[in-house]
Design a protein around this motif. Structure first.
Motif, short mmCIF file in Angstrom:
data_model
loop_
_atom_site.label_atom_id
_atom_site.label_comp_id
_atom_site.label_asym_id
_atom_site.label_seq_id
_atom_site.Cartn_x
_atom_site.Cartn_y
_atom_site.Cartn_z
N UNK A 1 0.82 -1.20 0.00
CA UNK A 1 0.00 0.00 0.00
C UNK A 1 0.86 1.26 0.00
N UNK A 2 2.01 1.23 0.67
CA UNK A 2 2.86 2.42 0.67
C UNK A 2 3.47 2.65 -0.72
N UNK A 3 3.84 1.59 -1.38
CA UNK A 3 4.33 1.75 -2.75
C UNK A 3 3.21 2.30 -3.64
N UNK A 4 2.01 1.84 -3.44
CA UNK A 4 0.87 2.34 -4.23
C UNK A 4 0.72 3.86 -4.06
N UNK A 5 0.80 4.33 -2.83
CA UNK A 5 0.72 5.77 -2.59
C UNK A 5 1.86 6.51 -3.28
N UNK A 6 3.05 5.94 -3.23
CA UNK A 6 4.19 6.58 -3.89
C UNK A 6 3.99 6.63 -5.41
N UNK A 7 3.36 5.59 -5.98
CA UNK A 7 3.09 5.58 -7.41
C UNK A 7 2.11 6.70 -7.78
N UNK A 8 1.04 6.85 -6.99
CA UNK A 8 0.09 7.94 -7.26
C UNK A 8 0.80 9.29 -7.19
N UNK A 9 1.60 9.46 -6.15
CA UNK A 9 2.35 10.72 -6.02
C UNK A 9 3.27 10.93 -7.21
N UNK A 10 3.98 9.88 -7.62
CA UNK A 10 4.95 10.03 -8.70
C UNK A 10 4.26 10.38 -10.02
N UNK A 11 3.09 9.82 -10.27
CA UNK A 11 2.35 10.17 -11.49
C UNK A 11 2.01 11.66 -11.51
N UNK A 12 1.65 12.20 -10.35
CA UNK A 12 1.36 13.63 -10.26
C UNK A 12 2.64 14.45 -10.42
N UNK A 13 3.72 14.03 -9.78
CA UNK A 13 5.00 14.73 -9.89
C UNK A 13 5.45 14.80 -11.35
N UNK B 1 7.92 15.27 -2.47
CA UNK B 1 7.31 14.79 -1.23
C UNK B 1 7.95 15.48 -0.04
N UNK B 2 7.20 15.55 1.04
CA UNK B 2 7.72 15.99 2.32
C UNK B 2 7.65 14.80 3.26
N UNK B 3 8.76 14.45 3.87
CA UNK B 3 8.80 13.28 4.75
C UNK B 3 7.70 13.36 5.81
N UNK B 4 6.95 12.26 5.93
CA UNK B 4 5.90 12.18 6.92
C UNK B 4 4.56 12.70 6.47
N UNK B 5 4.49 13.30 5.26
CA UNK B 5 3.23 13.86 4.76
C UNK B 5 2.91 13.26 3.40
N UNK B 6 1.78 12.58 3.30
CA UNK B 6 1.36 12.06 2.02
C UNK B 6 0.88 13.21 1.14
N UNK B 7 1.08 13.07 -0.17
CA UNK B 7 0.64 14.09 -1.10
C UNK B 7 1.80 14.62 -1.90
N UNK B 8 1.51 15.63 -2.73
CA UNK B 8 2.53 16.23 -3.59
C UNK B 8 2.61 17.71 -3.29
N UNK B 9 3.85 18.21 -3.21
CA UNK B 9 4.12 19.56 -2.73
C UNK B 9 5.06 20.30 -3.66
N UNK B 10 4.93 21.62 -3.67
CA UNK B 10 5.92 22.51 -4.25
C UNK B 10 6.71 23.14 -3.10
N UNK B 11 7.95 23.55 -3.40
CA UNK B 11 8.86 24.00 -2.34
C UNK B 11 8.91 22.96 -1.22
#
Length: 264
Positions: free
Chosen positions: A145-157, A169-179
């Motif tokens: 499941x953690x890899x799955x989340x990383x895949x979703x994030x990477x597609x957005x990145x 990414x920001x360590x400890x926070x799911x999602x996609x970030x700028x800065x």
């Protein structure tokens, strides 16, 4: 067994180890894409629940078939893509006080509110935001499941990189970030994630701010995070970006990361 990913969750550093493994016998890596347009939240939630239940029923039949040496029925995969009218949703681990509007305030902003069965706290969906709901049987891809989340994030990145935006990414926070780099002056979230996984079948997903009215985030504590901002492609680029264009770019990246074949 159910796994619920929250808005705040331990994150592996970076997107390493996302290489696609060859499909194994019995794995179905076709994904049926449904482009729903602007649709109310509740019917879309109900559709997810129905597709999830149908897939779980197939998996239950397959367990029986395996015991009886009967033929195996491949499980389907779906991806629902849409926008919603103004709506706030609260995950199972969320705090109701993170919604800063009462019923009168919700009505004044033409918004609705729903408690739902994903992980995470409160978030906002609205017009101009690309929302994706993958209903995938991870047994067809990988059971992590953690890899799955990383895949979703990477597609957005990767999608944001198409627009010359460096996201991460920001360590400890799911999602996609700028800065997103440590010590950056103005970290701001552009895509939220919240997922439920039952017997390795996923539902809920991601919300990417494209031309989103960011003022609606001012009425919540997004994902319970008080010290970081929210942004959108329109905000960063200074112009409206077609949601359909972003959608198709993201689809290609997600298919590549999953080794999937997209079907409409």
């Amino acid at each position: 067994m159910d796994f619920l990913s929250a808005c705040v969750t331990p994150s592996p550093p970076g997107a390493a180890s996302l290489a696609v493994a060859p499909a194994l016998s019995g794995q179905n890596r076709q994904i049926q894409v449904r482009r729903l347009g602007l649709v109310d939240y509740v019917p879309t939630w109900e559709l997810q629940e129905q597709l999830l239940a149908d897939t779980l029923a197939i998996k239950a039949r397959n367990r029986t078939a395996q015991e009886q040496a009967q033929p195996f029925e491949p499980t389907p995969n779906y991806l629902l893509l849409c926008e919603h009218p103004h709506v706030y949703t609260l995950g199972k681990s969320g705090k109701p006080e993170h919604l800063l509007l009462n019923e009168t305030g919700l009505a004044a902003h033409a918004a609705t509110f729903h408690r739902i069965n994903r992980g995470g706290d409160i978030t906002y969906h609205g017009p101009g935001q690309l929302v994706g709901y993958p209903i995938l049987d991870l047994d067809n891809f990988f059971t992590d499941i953690h890899r799955y989340l990383r895949v979703l994030e990477e597609a957005v990145i990767m999608t944001l990189a198409d627009y010359n935006l460096r996201a991460g990414r920001i360590d400890g926070l799911t999602g996609v970030w700028l800065d997103f780099e440590a010590g950056a002056a103005n970290p701001r979230k552009i895509c939220a994630l919240g997922v439920k996984c039952s017997r390795w079948v996923t539902m809920h997903g991601f919300a990417l701010n494209v031309n989103t009215d960011l003022s609606y985030f001012g009425h919540i504590v997004p994902c319970g995070i008080t010290d970081k901002a929210v942004t959108s492609l329109q905000q960063e680029l200074g112009q409206v970006v077609p949601v359909a264009e972003v959608q198709e770019r993201l689809l290609l990246h997600l298919a590549g990361l999953l080794g999937a074949e997209l079907r409409s």
